[in-house]
Scaffold this motif. Structure first.
Motif, PDB file in Angstrom:
ATOM      1  N   GLU A 141       0.911  -1.166  -0.045  1.00 17.16           N
ATOM      2  CA  GLU A 141      -0.266  -0.007   0.246  1.00 17.16           C
ATOM      3  C   GLU A 141       0.935   1.186   0.160  1.00 17.16           C
ATOM      4  N   GLY A 142       1.763   1.686   0.886  1.00 18.25           N
ATOM      5  CA  GLY A 142       2.962   2.456   1.024  1.00 18.25           C
ATOM      6  C   GLY A 142       3.435   2.758  -0.338  1.00 18.25           C
ATOM      7  N   PHE A 143       3.802   1.690  -0.901  1.00 20.13           N
ATOM      8  CA  PHE A 143       4.606   1.818  -2.321  1.00 20.13           C
ATOM      9  C   PHE A 143       3.919   2.280  -3.398  1.00 20.13           C
ATOM     10  N   ALA A 144       2.555   1.586  -3.493  1.00 16.63           N
ATOM     11  CA  ALA A 144       1.763   2.232  -4.557  1.00 16.63           C
ATOM     12  C   ALA A 144       1.191   3.640  -4.188  1.00 16.63           C
ATOM     13  N   ALA A 145       1.188   3.952  -2.811  1.00 16.25           N
ATOM     14  CA  ALA A 145       0.644   5.334  -2.411  1.00 16.25           C
ATOM     15  C   ALA A 145       1.702   6.423  -3.163  1.00 16.25           C
TER      16      ALA A 145
END
Length: 196
Positions: A83-87
């Motif tokens: 999620e943090g990567f995609a964010a």
């Protein structure tokens, strides 16, 4: 590199590369840029080259907050842990990821691993390569260190062996295949994985 905790069951207080296990979902995570075909051929054994590349990128992200990625959209939903990567608007990328070493932990250790080591140029990191603020707390004292100074740290034996190989590669001393320190049997063997 970063330092493992003093209470860790495996390699306590040692300075290590970021790393860890392949997750069952790693094979399903898309890559913006695939692994180099030569590396992929030498990584054909289970769990496979794609899963190993994704695991390396994910572990680097989790343990250091550094992203090997390229801008791009994710298919929905974003897999757990990404999620943090995609964010950040990034998709994982294996561009520039080089397979440089394989080692199986000797018998009698608290934990045993069949580890693959990858090398990537820091220029492949999306964003500030000195910003470790998104790292989890698995490793402390995260920092970049020159190869000429790294042996001053408390390193595991296998890390010293891998660093010797990396020094050779970066110095232009390319050898055929990838070194493999194999402790899977009763007698330790050192051989090279080749593209055959």
């Amino acid at each position: 590199m970063g330092q493992r905790g003093a209470s860790a069951a495996f390699m306590p207080s040692k300075y290590v590369f970021p790393g860890g296990a392949v997750d069952t979902t790693d094979a399903d995570v898309p890559l913006a840029t695939p692994l180099d075909p030569l590396a992929a051929r030498m990584l054909q054994a289970a769990p496979g080259p794609h899963a190993l590349a994704i695991a390396a990128i994910r572990e680097l992200w989790e343990e250091t907050g550094l992203a090997l990625g390229q801008p791009g959209p994710w298919p929905s939903p974003v897999p757990e842990g990404w999620e943090g990567f995609a964010a950040r608007g990034l998709c994982p990328s294996a561009e520039g990821l080089r397979f440089v070493f394989r080692a199986i932990t000797p018998p009698g250790r608290p934990r045993r691993f069949d580890a693959r080591f990858f090398l990537a140029d820091a220029a492949q990191v999306a964003g500030d390569a000195a910003d470790f603020s998104a790292a989890c707390d698995e490793l402390s004292h995260l920092h970049w260190i020159a190869l000429t100074e790294v042996r001053r740290l408390d390193l595991p034996f296998i890390t010293e062996v891998v660093l010797s190989e990396v020094s050779l590669l970066l110095g232009g001393g390319d050898q055929p295949g990838v070194p493999f320190f194999d402790n899977s049997g009763t007698t330790p063997t050192f051989r090279r994985i080749t593209d055959v």
